[in-house]
Enzyme design. Structure first.
Site, PDB file in Angstrom:
ATOM      1  N   HIS A  35      11.101  46.499  33.314  1.00 32.36           N
ATOM      2  CA  HIS A  35      11.399  47.741  34.033  1.00 32.36           C
ATOM      3  C   HIS A  35      11.739  48.790  32.969  1.00 32.36           C
ATOM      4  O   HIS A  35      12.248  48.441  31.906  1.00 32.36           O
ATOM      5  CB  HIS A  35      12.622  47.454  34.927  1.00 32.36           C
ATOM      6  CG  HIS A  35      12.996  48.541  35.864  1.00 32.36           C
ATOM      7  ND1 HIS A  35      13.717  49.636  35.472  1.00 32.36           N
ATOM      8  CD2 HIS A  35      12.780  48.696  37.194  1.00 32.36           C
ATOM      9  CE1 HIS A  35      13.937  50.410  36.516  1.00 32.36           C
ATOM     10  NE2 HIS A  35      13.373  49.867  37.579  1.00 32.36           N
TER      11      HIS A  35
ATOM     12  N   ASP B 142      17.853  40.482  31.661  1.00 26.26           N
ATOM     13  CA  ASP B 142      17.926  41.413  32.778  1.00 26.26           C
ATOM     14  C   ASP B 142      17.797  40.599  34.076  1.00 26.26           C
ATOM     15  O   ASP B 142      16.713  40.146  34.431  1.00 26.26           O
ATOM     16  CB  ASP B 142      16.799  42.451  32.653  1.00 26.26           C
ATOM     17  CG  ASP B 142      16.773  43.423  33.831  1.00 26.26           C
ATOM     18  OD1 ASP B 142      17.550  43.234  34.785  1.00 26.26           O
ATOM     19  OD2 ASP B 142      15.962  44.363  33.790  1.00 26.26           O
TER      20      ASP B 142
ATOM     21  N   GLN C 161      16.421  41.215  39.254  1.00 28.34           N
ATOM     22  CA  GLN C 161      15.682  40.670  40.396  1.00 28.34           C
ATOM     23  C   GLN C 161      15.963  39.183  40.619  1.00 28.34           C
ATOM     24  O   GLN C 161      15.362  38.566  41.491  1.00 28.34           O
ATOM     25  CB  GLN C 161      14.169  40.876  40.201  1.00 28.34           C
ATOM     26  CG  GLN C 161      13.739  42.328  40.107  1.00 28.34           C
ATOM     27  CD  GLN C 161      13.972  43.113  41.398  1.00 28.34           C
ATOM     28  OE1 GLN C 161      14.234  42.545  42.467  1.00 28.34           O
ATOM     29  NE2 GLN C 161      13.896  44.426  41.303  1.00 28.34           N
TER      30      GLN C 161
ATOM     31  N   LYS D 214      21.301  44.948  44.682  1.00 29.92           N
ATOM     32  CA  LYS D 214      20.045  44.275  45.053  1.00 29.92           C
ATOM     33  C   LYS D 214      20.407  42.920  45.668  1.00 29.92           C
ATOM     34  O   LYS D 214      20.972  42.891  46.745  1.00 29.92           O
ATOM     35  CB  LYS D 214      19.117  44.162  43.843  1.00 29.92           C
ATOM     36  CG  LYS D 214      18.661  45.528  43.302  1.00 29.92           C
ATOM     37  CD  LYS D 214      17.540  45.376  42.311  1.00 29.92           C
ATOM     38  CE  LYS D 214      17.383  46.547  41.390  1.00 29.92           C
ATOM     39  NZ  LYS D 214      16.505  47.603  41.878  1.00 29.92           N
TER      40      LYS D 214
ATOM     41  N   CYS E 148       8.755  51.898  38.485  1.00 29.70           N
ATOM     42  CA  CYS E 148       9.501  52.160  37.232  1.00 29.70           C
ATOM     43  C   CYS E 148       9.096  51.183  36.142  1.00 29.70           C
ATOM     44  O   CYS E 148       9.960  50.698  35.386  1.00 29.70           O
ATOM     45  CB  CYS E 148      11.011  52.106  37.455  1.00 29.70           C
ATOM     46  SG  CYS E 148      11.626  53.304  38.614  1.00 29.70           S
TER      47      CYS E 148
HETATM   48  C1  LIG Z   1      13.876  44.260  36.617  1.00 27.14           C
HETATM   49  C2  LIG Z   1      14.736  45.478  36.820  1.00 27.14           C
HETATM   50  N1  LIG Z   1      15.541  45.881  35.826  1.00 27.14           N
HETATM   51  C3  LIG Z   1      16.342  46.948  35.958  1.00 27.14           C
HETATM   52  C4  LIG Z   1      16.368  47.679  37.118  1.00 27.14           C
HETATM   53  C5  LIG Z   1      17.264  48.866  37.211  1.00 27.14           C
HETATM   54  O1  LIG Z   1      18.272  48.673  38.144  1.00 27.14           O
HETATM   55  P1  LIG Z   1      19.271  49.863  38.518  1.00 27.14           P
HETATM   56  O2  LIG Z   1      18.479  50.811  39.357  1.00 27.14           O
HETATM   57  O3  LIG Z   1      20.396  49.215  39.243  1.00 27.14           O
HETATM   58  O4  LIG Z   1      19.708  50.497  37.265  1.00 27.14           O
HETATM   59  C6  LIG Z   1      15.541  47.305  38.178  1.00 27.14           C
HETATM   60  C7  LIG Z   1      15.504  48.082  39.427  1.00 27.14           C
HETATM   61  O5  LIG Z   1      14.583  48.020  40.197  1.00 27.14           O
HETATM   62  C8  LIG Z   1      14.703  46.168  38.026  1.00 27.14           C
HETATM   63  O6  LIG Z   1      13.894  45.755  39.007  1.00 27.14           O
END
Ligand SMILES: Cc1ncc(COP(=O)(O)O)c(C=O)c1O
Length: 393
Positions: free
Chosen positions: A112, A188, A191, A214, A351
């Site tokens: 992301h 990270d 998900q 989430k 994103c």
């Molecule tokens: C894999 C991943 N990393 C990071 C994020 C960023 O999360 P946040 O919007 O809480 O900063 C997302 C959000 O969709 C994501 O799917």
């Protein structure tokens, strides 16, 4: 298994729509919203900043939430930090790590933007970046990451579950291989957390980030950051609540977690998150995982069987199902799903432009599942996509 229909009573909006945009953010259950309501109506005050009863009560609830979250993730409570979202958590590490010119970072192409751009920006400070490519289903071979390690590699930043492909990376293997070379790893868990068991104690990452909003069902504006060696990271912000002493000549920073939580924190959000995590724990994350995988894999298999529909990602996917209808823009498909059947899905780049470019498409439609979705909702999705594809053909 659990009774999904009775759980749905805790998410009133599900009576109105079919909500399949859970990878973006989830709905928050009534008990968590009530906990926030109680904060506002019964004891709202600032955290850690007062001797009076309301300040003490707020502080207790806030710190209880920290314990709940840390226990749920099997993490040390002093190393469990609250942030505003996963993005803030990643940036805190990228900004606070003691980089030296010539250092090297490894990321993957399926990240992301939140776990890519903060590392890319470090190129401005002379830090090199290697971006490891996945296979076409979005799975990264841990060997490819290991062989990208050089004598200057300091950090590997990798997502556990891809929000573009739904692929699950073998982060356990990546962490072990990295530690053998004295390289640190940021996982990270945006998900994965709340969707599958996450055990920080046994995974042993150096950094773990997750949103509260989430899989953990907490409110928006909440995030989590675990730092194994908090002394190594400089805090991103300085200010109230994070110093022990201040004089003309300088200041002495508090220990973690206060060190990383400057300013008034999101007390209602964190308290709501704590209650939401109790809710998830009460159902059981293994049961949630089983339920979500059953729905997602059934949806993926049946969508892929429709002529003119392409589904991306591996068959042993997580709860994320990306697809396209040939000849149609992903946004148009999403709009039709909403306008005809009130099915809410995400469409576009998610994103994660490099991952989408790698697929060679302009974007995808993404259905993503949570503990409260049902087989009937999957049926409705498949049926509606079938009609859309038949119309285009
Ligand atoms: C894999 C991943 N990393 C990071 C994020 C960023 O999360 P946040 O919007 O809480 O900063 C997302 C959000 O969709 C994501 O799917």
């Amino acid at each position: 298994m659990y009774d999904v229909h009775s759980i749905r009573e805790d998410f009133p909006v599900l009576k109105e729509v079919i909500y399949l945009d859970n990878a973006a953010t989830t709905q928050t259950p009534v008990p968590a919203v009530r906990a926030m309501e109680e904060y506002f109506f019964r004891y709202a005050a600032n955290h850690g900043r007062g001797a009076h009863r309301l300040a003490r009560e707020t502080t207790n609830h806030y710190e209880d939430a920290r314990e709940t979250v840390a226990n749920f993730l099997n993490a040390d409570v002093k190393k469990t930090i609250f942030t505003g979202n996963a993005t803030e958590s990643v940036n805190t590490v990228a900004r606070g790590f003691p980089w030296e010119e010539g250092d090297h970072i490894i990321v993957t192409l399926v990240e992301h933007h939140s776990n890519l751009l903060p590392w890319m920006r470090l190129r401005e400070h002379g830090v090199d970046l290697t971006i490891v490519r996945p296979d076409i289903t979005g799975v990264v071979d841990p060997e490819d990451i290991s062989s990208a390690i050089t004598g200057r590699t300091r950090l590997i930043a990798v997502t556990q579950v891809s929000n573009v492909f739904g692929s699950v990376q073998d982060v356990g293997r990546i962490v072990k291989a990295a530690h053998r070379e004295d390289v640190r790893v940021l996982v990270d868990g945006s998900q994965s957390t709340g969707h599958m068991p996450v055990d920080i104690g046994s995974l042993d990452p150096d950094f773990f980030v997750a949103p509260g909003h989430k899989g953990l069902l907490g409110p928006q504006g909440t995030g989590i950051l675990y730092i194994r060696e908090p002394d190594m990271i400089e805090p991103m912000f300085l200010g109230g609540g994070m110093v022990r002493a201040v004089s003309d000549s300088g200041y002495e920073i508090e220990a973690s977690p206060a060190k990383f939580e400057a300013g008034t924190p999101n007390m209602p959000g964190v308290i709501g998150l704590g209650r939401a995590v109790e809710y998830v724990k009460g159902i059981g994350v293994k049961k949630i995982e089983k339920h979500e995988l059953m729905l997602a894999r059934d949806a993926a298999r049946r969508l892929a069987a429709i002529e003119g529909v392409e589904v991306y990602g591996p068959t042993d996917r997580s709860s994320v199902v990306p697809f396209n209808v040939t000849g149609m823009n992903a946004h148009d498909v999403a709009m039709i799903l909403d306008q005809t059947k009130k099915i809410c899905v995400r469409s576009g780049y998610h994103c994660a432009i490099p991952g989408i470019d790698f697929l060679g498409v302009d974007g995808t439609v993404r259905a993503s599942f949570a503990l409260y979705n049902t087989q009937e909702e999957v049926n409705k999705l498949v049926e509606t996509v079938l009609n859309i594809a038949a119309f285009v053909a």
